[in-house]
Write a protein that holds these residues in place. Sequence first.
Motif, PDB file in Angstrom:
ATOM      1  N   THR A  29     -12.448  11.395  14.317  1.00  0.00           N
ATOM      2  CA  THR A  29     -11.863  10.384  13.827  1.00  0.00           C
ATOM      3  C   THR A  29     -10.317  10.556  13.192  1.00  0.00           C
ATOM      4  OG1 THR A  29     -13.879   9.268  13.122  1.00  0.00           O
ATOM      5  CG2 THR A  29     -12.096   8.028  12.230  1.00  0.00           C
ATOM      6  N   HIS A  30      -9.264   9.626  13.188  1.00  0.00           N
ATOM      7  CA  HIS A  30      -8.146   9.680  12.875  1.00  0.00           C
ATOM      8  C   HIS A  30      -7.966   8.818  11.674  1.00  0.00           C
ATOM      9  CE1 HIS A  30      -3.569   9.268  13.307  1.00  0.00           C
ATOM     10  NE2 HIS A  30      -3.503  10.329  12.600  1.00  0.00           N
ATOM     11  N   TRP A  31      -7.499   9.015  10.699  1.00  0.00           N
ATOM     12  CA  TRP A  31      -7.563   8.124   9.655  1.00  0.00           C
ATOM     13  C   TRP A  31      -6.356   8.501   8.441  1.00  0.00           C
ATOM     14  CZ3 TRP A  31     -11.297  11.493   9.122  1.00  0.00           C
ATOM     15  CH2 TRP A  31     -11.598  12.288   7.764  1.00  0.00           C
ATOM     16  N   ILE A  32      -5.701   7.377   7.892  1.00  0.00           N
ATOM     17  CA  ILE A  32      -4.737   7.522   6.896  1.00  0.00           C
ATOM     18  C   ILE A  32      -5.550   7.179   5.732  1.00  0.00           C
ATOM     19  CG2 ILE A  32      -2.658   6.652   5.833  1.00  0.00           C
ATOM     20  CD1 ILE A  32      -1.952   8.353   7.980  1.00  0.00           C
ATOM     21  N   THR A  33      -5.443   7.934   4.422  1.00  0.00           N
ATOM     22  CA  THR A  33      -5.668   7.313   3.077  1.00  0.00           C
ATOM     23  C   THR A  33      -4.649   6.690   2.463  1.00  0.00           C
ATOM     24  OG1 THR A  33      -7.365   9.036   3.138  1.00  0.00           O
ATOM     25  CG2 THR A  33      -6.761   8.128   0.970  1.00  0.00           C
ATOM     26  N   LEU A  34      -4.865   5.603   1.813  1.00  0.00           N
ATOM     27  CA  LEU A  34      -3.811   4.812   1.191  1.00  0.00           C
ATOM     28  C   LEU A  34      -4.285   4.417  -0.096  1.00  0.00           C
ATOM     29  CD1 LEU A  34      -4.048   3.205   4.388  1.00  0.00           C
ATOM     30  CD2 LEU A  34      -1.831   2.925   3.631  1.00  0.00           C
ATOM     31  N   ALA A  35      -3.410   3.897  -0.946  1.00  0.00           N
ATOM     32  CA  ALA A  35      -3.656   3.407  -2.279  1.00  0.00           C
ATOM     33  C   ALA A  35      -3.126   1.979  -2.275  1.00  0.00           C
ATOM     34  CB  ALA A  35      -3.133   4.197  -3.313  1.00  0.00           C
TER      35      ALA A  35
ATOM     36  N   PHE B 202      -8.082   3.711  -0.292  1.00  0.00           N
ATOM     37  CA  PHE B 202      -8.905   3.048   0.918  1.00  0.00           C
ATOM     38  C   PHE B 202      -8.137   3.848   2.041  1.00  0.00           C
ATOM     39  CE2 PHE B 202      -4.956   0.347   0.481  1.00  0.00           C
ATOM     40  CZ  PHE B 202      -4.792   0.023   1.724  1.00  0.00           C
ATOM     41  N   ASP B 203      -9.050   3.576   3.243  1.00  0.00           N
ATOM     42  CA  ASP B 203      -8.738   4.426   4.635  1.00  0.00           C
ATOM     43  C   ASP B 203      -8.434   3.157   5.585  1.00  0.00           C
ATOM     44  OD1 ASP B 203      -9.190   6.945   3.291  1.00  0.00           O
ATOM     45  OD2 ASP B 203     -11.147   6.978   3.556  1.00  0.00           O
ATOM     46  N   LEU B 204      -7.547   3.531   6.324  1.00  0.00           N
ATOM     47  CA  LEU B 204      -7.402   2.960   7.729  1.00  0.00           C
ATOM     48  C   LEU B 204      -7.508   3.833   8.876  1.00  0.00           C
ATOM     49  CD1 LEU B 204      -6.487   0.360   9.190  1.00  0.00           C
ATOM     50  CD2 LEU B 204      -4.197   1.352   9.233  1.00  0.00           C
ATOM     51  N   ALA B 205      -8.740   3.650   9.803  1.00  0.00           N
ATOM     52  CA  ALA B 205      -8.961   4.595  10.648  1.00  0.00           C
ATOM     53  C   ALA B 205      -8.453   4.013  12.171  1.00  0.00           C
ATOM     54  CB  ALA B 205     -10.555   4.700  10.875  1.00  0.00           C
ATOM     55  N   GLU B 206      -8.059   4.869  12.869  1.00  0.00           N
ATOM     56  CA  GLU B 206      -7.730   4.476  14.265  1.00  0.00           C
ATOM     57  C   GLU B 206      -8.952   4.507  15.141  1.00  0.00           C
ATOM     58  OE1 GLU B 206      -4.647   5.973  17.548  1.00  0.00           O
ATOM     59  OE2 GLU B 206      -5.207   7.539  15.878  1.00  0.00           O
ATOM     60  N   ILE B 207      -9.313   3.185  15.908  1.00  0.00           N
ATOM     61  CA  ILE B 207     -10.294   3.188  16.889  1.00  0.00           C
ATOM     62  C   ILE B 207      -9.675   3.558  18.237  1.00  0.00           C
ATOM     63  CG2 ILE B 207     -11.562   1.500  18.172  1.00  0.00           C
ATOM     64  CD1 ILE B 207     -11.540  -0.286  15.536  1.00  0.00           C
ATOM     65  N   ARG B 208     -10.278   4.439  18.576  1.00  0.00           N
ATOM     66  CA  ARG B 208      -9.744   5.069  19.943  1.00  0.00           C
ATOM     67  C   ARG B 208     -10.403   4.681  21.104  1.00  0.00           C
ATOM     68  NH1 ARG B 208      -8.978  11.444  17.995  1.00  0.00           N
ATOM     69  NH2 ARG B 208      -7.668  10.749  16.508  1.00  0.00           N
TER      70      ARG B 208
ATOM     71  N   ALA C  19       0.805  -1.294  -0.007  1.00  0.00           N
ATOM     72  CA  ALA C  19      -0.045  -0.021   0.021  1.00  0.00           C
ATOM     73  C   ALA C  19       0.940   1.357   0.045  1.00  0.00           C
ATOM     74  CB  ALA C  19      -0.845  -0.011   1.221  1.00  0.00           C
ATOM     75  N   LYS C  20       0.637   2.414  -0.458  1.00  0.00           N
ATOM     76  CA  LYS C  20       0.981   3.520  -0.565  1.00  0.00           C
ATOM     77  C   LYS C  20       0.099   4.498   0.424  1.00  0.00           C
ATOM     78  CE  LYS C  20       2.745   6.901  -4.039  1.00  0.00           C
ATOM     79  NZ  LYS C  20       2.615   7.218  -5.473  1.00  0.00           N
ATOM     80  N   ARG C  21       1.057   5.291   1.228  1.00  0.00           N
ATOM     81  CA  ARG C  21       0.413   6.378   1.958  1.00  0.00           C
ATOM     82  C   ARG C  21       0.287   7.590   1.206  1.00  0.00           C
ATOM     83  NH1 ARG C  21       2.645   7.221   8.190  1.00  0.00           N
ATOM     84  NH2 ARG C  21       1.326   9.157   8.238  1.00  0.00           N
ATOM     85  N   LEU C  22      -0.873   7.912   1.403  1.00  0.00           N
ATOM     86  CA  LEU C  22      -1.420   9.110   0.424  1.00  0.00           C
ATOM     87  C   LEU C  22      -1.744  10.310   1.350  1.00  0.00           C
ATOM     88  CD1 LEU C  22      -3.934   7.690  -2.327  1.00  0.00           C
ATOM     89  CD2 LEU C  22      -1.481   8.057  -2.228  1.00  0.00           C
ATOM     90  N   ASP C  23      -2.354  10.317   2.359  1.00  0.00           N
ATOM     91  CA  ASP C  23      -2.873  11.442   3.051  1.00  0.00           C
ATOM     92  C   ASP C  23      -3.177  11.141   4.460  1.00  0.00           C
ATOM     93  OD1 ASP C  23      -3.238  14.309   3.632  1.00  0.00           O
ATOM     94  OD2 ASP C  23      -4.911  14.365   2.108  1.00  0.00           O
ATOM     95  N   GLU C  24      -3.224  11.983   5.675  1.00  0.00           N
ATOM     96  CA  GLU C  24      -3.566  11.702   6.966  1.00  0.00           C
ATOM     97  C   GLU C  24      -4.792  12.678   7.477  1.00  0.00           C
ATOM     98  OE1 GLU C  24      -1.638  10.921  11.374  1.00  0.00           O
ATOM     99  OE2 GLU C  24      -0.294  11.010   9.679  1.00  0.00           O
ATOM    100  N   HIS C  25      -5.563  12.253   8.172  1.00  0.00           N
ATOM    101  CA  HIS C  25      -6.761  13.336   8.436  1.00  0.00           C
ATOM    102  C   HIS C  25      -6.988  12.994   9.834  1.00  0.00           C
ATOM    103  CE1 HIS C  25      -7.756  13.815   4.110  1.00  0.00           C
ATOM    104  NE2 HIS C  25      -7.349  12.334   4.190  1.00  0.00           N
TER     105      HIS C  25
END
Length: 116
Positions: A97-103, A110-116, A86-92
Amino acid sequence: MSITLENVVFDCTDAGALATFWADVLSSKVDADSNEFFATVNRSADGPTLMFVQVPEPRNGKNRLHVDLATADWSAELDRLVGLGAKRLDEHDEYGTHWITLADPEGNVFDLAEIR
């Protein structure tokens, strides 16, 4: 009568390779009858199947539908996904919610969200 979500389908250039990436992401396996033209992941599971279909045209622009993943072990899973290709594209960090957008390897976002 009711409707169920049966498949989430990815158009791609190599169905087997992209199915392998997503099977690894989900700690699953590519279904046995898969090949470079047509592949599935989790077809026998209780829930939607990921389906990969080879198409002749390239992907143009941002995909309009994407997969959201979530984990409590966010940092380790992020490293694992990047290690899988996967390639990291952006962080939000918005809307609580805290998540990273990847490709994925074919550029599908697609996104990977952090469960807090």
